[in-house]
Design a protein around this motif. Sequence first.
Motif, PDB file in Angstrom:
ATOM      1  N   TRP A  89       8.114   2.252   5.653  1.00 51.27           N
ATOM      2  CA  TRP A  89       7.340   1.475   6.618  1.00 51.27           C
ATOM      3  C   TRP A  89       8.204   1.116   7.804  1.00 51.27           C
ATOM      4  N   PHE A 103       8.902  -1.839  -0.962  1.00 54.96           N
ATOM      5  CA  PHE A 103       7.561  -2.413  -0.912  1.00 54.96           C
ATOM      6  C   PHE A 103       7.416  -3.403  -2.058  1.00 54.96           C
ATOM      7  N   PHE A 140       1.519  -4.175  -3.513  1.00 56.52           N
ATOM      8  CA  PHE A 140       1.130  -3.104  -2.593  1.00 56.52           C
ATOM      9  C   PHE A 140       1.156  -1.751  -3.298  1.00 56.52           C
ATOM     10  N   VAL A 143      -1.974   0.862  -3.490  1.00 56.96           N
ATOM     11  CA  VAL A 143      -1.941   2.282  -3.137  1.00 56.96           C
ATOM     12  C   VAL A 143      -2.434   3.115  -4.313  1.00 56.96           C
ATOM     13  N   TRP A 168       9.529  -7.680  -1.679  1.00 56.35           N
ATOM     14  CA  TRP A 168       9.542  -6.227  -1.444  1.00 56.35           C
ATOM     15  C   TRP A 168      10.810  -5.653  -2.028  1.00 56.35           C
ATOM     16  N   THR A 194      -1.597   4.938   5.619  1.00 58.38           N
ATOM     17  CA  THR A 194      -1.388   3.996   6.725  1.00 58.38           C
ATOM     18  C   THR A 194      -2.564   3.036   6.835  1.00 58.38           C
ATOM     19  N   PHE A 205      -2.136   0.477   4.257  1.00 58.05           N
ATOM     20  CA  PHE A 205      -0.993  -0.374   4.582  1.00 58.05           C
ATOM     21  C   PHE A 205      -1.365  -1.380   5.681  1.00 58.05           C
ATOM     22  N   GLU A 258      -3.674  -4.074   4.402  1.00 58.98           N
ATOM     23  CA  GLU A 258      -2.984  -5.063   3.593  1.00 58.98           C
ATOM     24  C   GLU A 258      -2.108  -5.971   4.452  1.00 58.98           C
ATOM     25  N   LEU A 277       3.183   3.340   8.492  1.00 60.23           N
ATOM     26  CA  LEU A 277       3.700   3.929   7.271  1.00 60.23           C
ATOM     27  C   LEU A 277       4.043   5.389   7.554  1.00 60.23           C
TER      28      LEU A 277
END
Lengths: 120, 946
Positions: free
Chosen positions: B126, B154, B158, B162, B305, B327, B330, B333, B350
Motif C-alpha cells: 500500500w 496490513f 483487512f 480481502v 498493521w 484497490t 482497500f 476500508e 494498493l
Amino acid sequence: MSTKEQEERVELLQGTLDLLILRTLQPGPTHGHAIAKAIELRSDDVLQVEEGSLYPALHRLIKRRWITVEAGTSENNRRAKFYRLTPKGRRQLQFETRKWDKLTGAIARILSPREQEGQP
Amino acid sequence: MTRRKRMLQELDEDIRDHLDRETQDNIERGMTPEEARYAALRKFGNVTRIKEETHEVWSFVWLEQLLRDIRLGLRMLRKSPGFTAVAILTLALGIGANTAIFSFIDAVLLRSIPVKDPRQLVVFNWSAHRKLDLHGHSDYGDCADQAGIGDCSFSIPFFKTVRTQSDSFSGVGAFAGPMDVDLSGNGAASMVRGLYVSGDFFSTLGVDTFIGRPLALSDDSPSAPPVIVLSYAYWVRAFGAAPSAVGRTVRLDSTTATIVGVADPNFTNLTPGKLLDFFMPFSLADTVRGESWRNQDLLSDPANWWVVILGRLKPGVSIGQAQAAATTIFRNEMLHGAPPFFKSEDAPALTLLPAQAGLNGESSHIAPALYVTMMIVAFILLIACANVAGLALARSAARRKEMAVRLALGAGRARIVRQLLTESILLSLVGGALGVLLAVWAVDAISKLLSNSPGAPFLTNVALDWRVLAFTIAITFATGMLFGLAPALRGSRVDLTPPLKESASSLSGTAGHTGRGFRPGDALVVAQVALSVVVLIGAGLLVRTLQNLRSIDPGFDPQNILLFGIDPSLAGYTDQQTQQLYDRLQQRFASLPGVESVSYSEDALLDGGWSAGSVHIEGAPPKQYANTGELPVGLNFFSTMRIPVLAGRDFTSADFAAAAATNAREKAREAAAEKVSPSASTPASPTALDDAYYHSMPVPLIINEAFARTYLTKQNPIGLQMSAAPRGEADAANPGPGYTIIGVVGDTKYAQLRRKTAPIIFLPLVSNEAHFELRAAASPTALVKNIREIVSQAGDNLPLTDVRTQTEQIDQILFQERLMARLSSFFGALALVLACIGLYGLLSYEVARRTRELGIRAALGAQRRDLLRLVLGQGVLLVLVGAAIGIAAALGVTRFISSMLYGLHANDPVTFAAVAILLTLVALAACYIPARRAMKVDPLVALRYE
C-alpha cells in the motif's frame, strides 16, 4: 611444394587414388614404383600422383584387406614388395568402378547440354 | 598390432626401393646420378611426411597425436614457467571470482521462490500521501524500502476482508515474522524463529508437508489447540529428522503446542535471507511472543498493521485486474471503514507485485553491493582475458621461428595449429580447474563471512553455479583459442624463409624500423589499463566512503565499551521485577574492577535498531505533532556514553521511580479496560484507575540538541510539557500525564552512521529488554566472564545476547561498507597487477624483438638515456591512452554506485587523481624493468648474435 608446372595437371579427387591402385593391380601383382608409373603412363601424364602419397594409400588398402603384400623378385631380379588384389578387393573394384561410371555419367549429362547451348 | 608393426618396418625398405628404381630410370634417361636422385626425391614428395601419413593409417591417430600434443604442450608450458603461471593464475582468478559472485547473485536475487507457480503469487503493497496513525505498525523487512509512505504490512481484519470480498484470487494467505521464540521441551531451551501464518498460507502457496499435515484454516480459530509445523531444516537440525517429532509437544515461550507436520524440504523461505524454523498459526499471537504491542489485540484491531498478504491469482485473471479489484476494497476500508484511516486526498492505493519481485527483503539492501561486485569481477574477467590474449600473442610472435622450423621440417599446417590449440586449451583447463577450486573456496568463505556477521544474517543455501562456471570457462577458452590460434594461423601461412634467415629478435616484417603500427598487443594493454582504472576508481570511492563513515563523530565515546543484551520478559519478569533486576545488575557490574560506569538502554546505539514516535509539544497548534526518535535509557546513560548534558540535568533515581509509577498505572488501567470490554475500539467510561493514570506525574525526559534545534527554536526547552500523539478517541479527550523536558544533551547518531543526526527523546527505561553498556578503563573483553557469572547468579538462567564491544558493533553496522571496500580494493589491486603484467609482458617482448635495432642504435651513438626513453615512452603512451579511456569510462560508470557512497561525489576528483597517479607510478615501474634491459643492450653482443 606446389609449382606452376604442376598446375596444368589435374589433382586427384579424394579417394580416386584408391580406385586407380585397385584397377592397376587387376591384371596381377606388382610393386609400388610400377604402380606409380602405370598410373602416370595410362593417363597420358595428365594425372600426376605425388609418388610418395601412393604409400599411405597402399597401406590404407592393406588395412581394409583389399590388397595384400608379399615379397618377390622383380623383372630384373631385384627383391621387391609385390601388392596383390584380394577377392574382397576385386569386389570392391567392381563396386567402385560402377559407382565411378554412374558419377561421371551423371556429371557428363549435366555438363554436356550446357556445352551445346554455348555453341553457335 | 603385429601386422601393423611388420607393415611399418617394411615401409622404409619399400620407399628406398621405389626411390632407387626412379633414380635408375632417370639415369637411363640421361641424368647424372646426382640429378637423378634429386629428381626422384622431388617426385616422391616429403619422405618424412609420407611416412608419418602411412603411420597414421595404422594408428589411433587422433588419440596418439592428442597425447603427443599434450605432452609437447606441457613441455612448452614448462619451458616458459612465467608465462604459464601468470596465465593460469589470471584465468583462475577470473573464472573463480565470477563464478562465486554470480552464484551469490543467483541464490539471493534470481532463484525463484520455492512455491507452486510463483508467477501467480502476488504480494500486497500500500501507499498513501500521509503517514498512518496506528496502534501498532510492524515491518519485518520483507519488502524493499519504498520511496514514499507505505509498505507491505496490513492488519488482520483487512486481510480477512480481502479474503472474503475479493474474487480475483484462488487463495489469499498472510504471514508475519519470523519472531524469536523461546522453544523448550526438546533438549535445552533455545531461541528459534517462528513465522506466524494464516491457516490458508500453505494452501495459497501450494506448499505441502514432507510428513504430517500443513496448517489449515481450522487452526486459525482461537479455540483450536495450538499446533505448529516445522521447517525441514529445523526438523533435521533439532529433531535429527525423526518422524516421531510429529505429534510431540513443545513449549513456545509459555504455551504448549503440538508439532503436526514438517514442511517440504524445498520450502526454505519466502523472503530471501530469512531463516525459518517453524510455522505457527496467527491464533497463537495472543499467547506467544506478545512483544511490544502493548496489549493491543493483534488479531481484531484494524489499527494494528503487521502482516504481509499474499494472493494467488485465479487462472485468467491478470495482475492488473486483481489490483483494480483489491484497490477498491482497500480504498473502501481506508476511507469508510471503522475507523477510517485516510481521507480521499491522502490517495491511499494498493499495488500488487509478483511475489518474487515484491518479497525481496534483505536482498534489496545487499543487491547493489552484489551487482557492483559482479561488475567488478566481470571487469576482472575481461582484464584476465585481455592479459592471457596479450601473453599468447606475444608468445606466438616469439615462436614464429619455431613454427617456421617445424613447417620446414614437414609439419602439416593443421598439426601446428592443433598443437597451439592444445596449448591454449591446456592453459584454460588448468586455469579452469584452479578457478573451480577458487570458486568453491570463495563461495564458502563469503557465506561464512556473511553469516558470521549479525548485521547480515543472510545466506541460506548458496551452491556453486555450474552454469556460470561453464560460461566463464567457455569465455576464457574462447579467448585462449582466438588469440592462441589467430597468430598460429597467420604464423603457419607465412613465407618460411624470412623467419628462418633472420633471427626472432630482428625486425618483424610488417612494421618498419621507424614507424611502429598500433598492434593488437597494444590494444589489449590499453584495454587492460582502462578497465583497471575503472575498477581502481570504484575501489577508491568505496574505501574513501568507509574512511568517511569511520571518521564520523557518533556523538559519544565508543572506545572501551562492552555491550550485551538481556531480556527478562523471556523468564516472565514483571516490569517491577525487571526494574529491580536492572538496578541490581547495574550495581554489581559497576563494582567489578576495571569498570568505570554502567548503564543500559532499550537499543544499543548504532546497532541498527531504533524506535520512533510522535509527540505534541506544549504551545504547538492542536494536531501538530513532532516526529522523533525515542530511546528509553537507564540511570547514568549519558555519563557512561560520555554524551554531554548541555542544559538542564541528567536523570536521577527519582525520575525512574516517577516513570515506573506512571507506567504501572497505565498498565493497570489498560488491563482493566481489556477486562471490561475485550474490543479496544469501544471507549470505556473513566474509572478510578483512569483517574489515577491521568493525574500521574508527567514522565521526565531528555531531548537531544537536534530536537531543540528542530522543534524548539524559540523556547527554553527545560520544563516544557509534551504529550504522546493520541492513539484513540479516549486518548484524544485526555492525553494523560505526558512528559516534562528536564534536560538537553548533545547529538548522537542513533541507529545508523549514515543517517543525518535526528531529533531523539530519551525516556527512563522502566520495562522491556535492555542492552547494557559497560565502560571499562581498558579493553573490556576480559570482563565477559565476570559478567556472565553475575547474570547467572541473578537467577532464572537469563541468556546474555549479542555480547560485543561498541567498536565491534560499529564495525558490524559498517559491515557492507567494509566488505565492499575490502573486496573492491582486492580486485582493484588485482586489476592493477594484471594490467602491469600485461604491460610488462608486451614491453619485454618488444625489447627482446628489437635487441638488434637497439644494438644498432647504441652502436650509432644513441645514449642509454635515449634507449630508456624509447622503451619507457612506448609504455607510458599506452598507459596514458588507457588511463584516459578508463577515466572517461569511470566518469560515466561511477554514478551507479553513488548510493553506496558517503561524504563524497561519485566523480570525486581526489579519488580520480589518486588513481591516475598510482597507476602511472606502478606502470612506470612495470615499464622500467624491460626498459633497463633495453638500456643495457651491448651493441657488440646484439650484432654478433646473428
